[in-house]
Write an enzyme that holds these catalytic residues in place. Structure first.
Site, PDB file in Angstrom:
ATOM      1  N   ILE A   8     -10.713 -34.097   0.157  1.00  0.00           N
ATOM      2  CA  ILE A   8     -11.042 -34.072   1.579  1.00  0.00           C
ATOM      3  C   ILE A   8     -11.371 -32.663   2.045  1.00  0.00           C
ATOM      4  CG2 ILE A   8     -10.088 -34.393   3.900  1.00  0.00           C
ATOM      5  CD1 ILE A   8     -10.931 -36.976   2.544  1.00  0.00           C
ATOM      6  N   CYS A   9     -10.581 -31.687   1.658  1.00  0.00           N
ATOM      7  CA  CYS A   9     -10.768 -30.316   2.153  1.00  0.00           C
ATOM      8  C   CYS A   9     -12.178 -29.812   1.903  1.00  0.00           C
ATOM      9  CB  CYS A   9      -9.758 -29.375   1.507  1.00  0.00           C
ATOM     10  SG  CYS A   9     -10.004 -27.644   1.957  1.00  0.00           S
ATOM     11  N   GLY A  64      -3.592 -30.074  17.690  1.00  0.00           N
ATOM     12  CA  GLY A  64      -3.297 -29.229  16.541  1.00  0.00           C
ATOM     13  C   GLY A  64      -4.568 -28.510  16.122  1.00  0.00           C
ATOM     14  N   ALA A  65      -4.548 -27.903  14.951  1.00  0.00           N
ATOM     15  CA  ALA A  65      -5.700 -27.122  14.497  1.00  0.00           C
ATOM     16  C   ALA A  65      -6.977 -27.966  14.439  1.00  0.00           C
ATOM     17  CB  ALA A  65      -5.410 -26.508  13.126  1.00  0.00           C
ATOM     18  N   ILE A  66      -6.880 -29.202  13.922  1.00  0.00           N
ATOM     19  CA  ILE A  66      -8.075 -30.039  13.780  1.00  0.00           C
ATOM     20  C   ILE A  66      -8.648 -30.385  15.148  1.00  0.00           C
ATOM     21  CG2 ILE A  66      -8.916 -32.302  13.038  1.00  0.00           C
ATOM     22  CD1 ILE A  66      -6.942 -32.145  10.703  1.00  0.00           C
ATOM     23  N   LYS A  92     -15.963 -25.484   8.823  1.00  0.00           N
ATOM     24  CA  LYS A  92     -16.247 -24.063   9.069  1.00  0.00           C
ATOM     25  C   LYS A  92     -17.754 -23.820   9.134  1.00  0.00           C
ATOM     26  CE  LYS A  92     -12.009 -23.912   9.100  1.00  0.00           C
ATOM     27  NZ  LYS A  92     -11.937 -25.361   9.055  1.00  0.00           N
ATOM     28  N   GLY A 110      -6.916 -44.436  -9.726  1.00  0.00           N
ATOM     29  CA  GLY A 110      -5.824 -44.286 -10.680  1.00  0.00           C
ATOM     30  C   GLY A 110      -4.548 -44.953 -10.192  1.00  0.00           C
ATOM     31  N   HIS A 119     -10.403   3.174  10.683  1.00  0.00           N
ATOM     32  CA  HIS A 119     -10.959   3.191  12.046  1.00  0.00           C
ATOM     33  C   HIS A 119     -12.477   3.309  11.968  1.00  0.00           C
ATOM     34  CE1 HIS A 119     -11.357   4.208  16.310  1.00  0.00           C
ATOM     35  NE2 HIS A 119     -12.191   5.170  15.928  1.00  0.00           N
ATOM     36  N   ALA A 175      -4.450 -26.537   2.824  1.00  0.00           N
ATOM     37  CA  ALA A 175      -5.078 -26.447   1.508  1.00  0.00           C
ATOM     38  C   ALA A 175      -4.497 -25.317   0.674  1.00  0.00           C
ATOM     39  CB  ALA A 175      -6.585 -26.258   1.667  1.00  0.00           C
TER      40      ALA A 175
END
Length: 465
Positions: A41-42, A181-183, A51, A114, A444, A319
């Protein structure tokens, strides 16, 4: 006759394929089983393609604000199909990369579903054909999927999961995001920057609830300023897809219930582990109350020779956590003595605009744990590079144990903080105190200087504010 291996990995997401690679590096004859696409999925439907989408929305934002940089961009626009196509190409490229890594390390890839059929036994089925595999050790890395609302199933047309939201056929006019959340926040950010009217609903008392309260408060103000509607302590009680949109019954903080209409809704209320139909029950594998597989710090389950990593186990469901677990688990299988993963040293990142990144304890959690804390904050507006970039929104916050100088936590909001946080992660891993951080020379002009200034601020020594 069954094909025999030293290790079989069930699932090829970030945890699964990394486990297979590390095992091959250690000389194990290794097989990996995947029912869909290598990378899981990731790579295919999560971290990477999102992204790519967010990069497109970021550039579009700059195009529509070119004047602020002394530039001009006449009538900027976008082709949604091409934006989505680019994100899919990125995913395809990395999928091909994982295929190449499997070939390079001589890892056998078995395509199909599997199922564990006994200790050390696994059957792969595809198109009615079955292949029996055996191994002394098997790693379960089957990941997780999006959680549905109990009263409204996602349909891919009007009610979306993250997977649907990555391949939209049309741009939502008015979007409801359920969960912050993040998603949820990443998709809210993408669609808002691309022109959708976005409303975010969160059941808990603040958005990004796992983050430090100062970060959550700042993000609510920032996103509201961008035009989003943010509702915390609010729940969606009914959600119904129609031919033209979505009807939602929303209960607000004050108890008032309203019926509102949207063109689309994204459900981002958490995940469910992929444990069904893989043979866990027959083997008696212990599970946690949330149905995730119970393991020790090295990935061992309650069944000898059976291991589990990644989103199918306890959180945080990230992930990079799965990838690190993969290495630890395989090295434990190989008889080495790896260090168990310290979950307090795993960074969390949200790639919205502005970005959010954190590691370690929040200020509230540190105090709950009994620490007397020293807290430092430094704003982006005090940093020369941030001003030059036109990115003056945000701050860096650091939390130290007053007694020992231990870095307890670090929390950031602003441009590129997801790239900066690793500095504090390394600091925590090395058990760095404020003395080493104060004594470090930061280049810097860089955004990283804010990390230094935040530490200085905790000890009453900031230089630029």
């Amino acid at each position: 006759m069954a094909d025999t291996y030293d290790l079989i990995v069930l699932g090829s997401g970030p945890g699964g394929y990394v486990a297979a690679i590390r095992a091959a590096q250690l000389g194990m004859k290794t097989a990996i089983v995947e029912r869909e696409r290598l990378g899981g999925i990731c790579l295919n439907w999560g971290c990477i393609p999102t992204k790519a989408l967010l990069r497109s929305s970021e550039i579009y934002h700059f195009m529509t604000h070119a004047e602020a940089y002394g530039l001009s961009a006449e009538k900027p626009g976008f082709d949604l199909a091409k934006v989505v196509q680019r994100s899919r190409k990125v995913a395809d490229q990395l999928n091909g990369g994982v295929k190449g890594l499997m070939k390079k390390h001589k890892i056998d890839v078995h395509e199909g579903v599997g199922t564990l059929t006994g200790k050390g036994k696994l059957t792969v089925e595809k198109d009615g054909n079955k292949t029996d595999l055996t191994a002394k050790n098997i790693i379960i890395a089957t990941g997780a999927r999006a959680r549905d609302l109990p009263f409204a199933k996602t349909d891919g047309e009007r009610i979306w999961t993250y997977r649907h939201a990555m391949t939209p056929k049309e741009m939502p006019g008015k979007l409801l995001v359920i969960g912050s959340g993040a998603i949820g926040i990443e998709f809210a950010s993408f669609y808002s920057d691309m022109g959708s009217q976005v409303t975010v609903v969160e059941m808990l008392d603040r958005i990004l609830p796992v983050e430090d309260a100062d970060i959550s408060g700042f993000m609510e103000k920032a996103l509201t300023k961008q035009g989003m509607k943010i509702h915390a302590s609010t729940s969606v009680q009914k959600l119904e897809a129609t031919s033209k949109g979505v009807k939602a019954e929303i209960k607000f903080k004050d108890g008032k219930v309203e019926s509102q209409e949207f063109s689309h809704a994204i459900v981002a209320i958490g995940i469910v582990p992929n444990i069904e139909g893989i043979g866990l029950e027959a083997l008696g594998v212990k599970q946690l109350p949330n149905r995730h597989i119970e393991t020790d710090p090295y990935g061992r389950t309650s069944v000898e020779g059976l291991w589990a990593i990644g989103d199918v186990t306890a959180g945080p469901w990230l992930a990079h956590k799965a990838m690190h677990e993969a290495v630890v688990t395989v090295e434990a299988i190989a008889g080495q003595h790896p260090h168990a993963l310290d979950k307090n040293n795993i960074a969390g990142c949200t790639y919205s605009r502005p970005q959010v990144a954190s590691v370690g304890l929040t200020e509230a959690k540190a105090k709950e744990a009994g620490y007397t804390v020293k807290v430092g904050k430094f704003p982006f507006i005090g940093n020369g590079k941030a001003i030059a970039l036109g990115e003056t929104e945000g701050f860096v916050k650091t939390i130290f144990d007053e007694a020992t100088g231990e870095l307890l936590g670090a929390h950031m909001v602003g441009a590129e903080v997801t790239e900066l946080i690793q500095g504090y992660v390394i600091g925590r891993e090395l058990e760095t105190t404020e003395a080493e951080l104060i004594g470090t020379t930061f280049p810097h002009p860089t955004l990283s200087e804010m990390m230094h200034e935040s530490v200085l601020s905790a000890y009453g020594r900031p230089l630029h504010i």
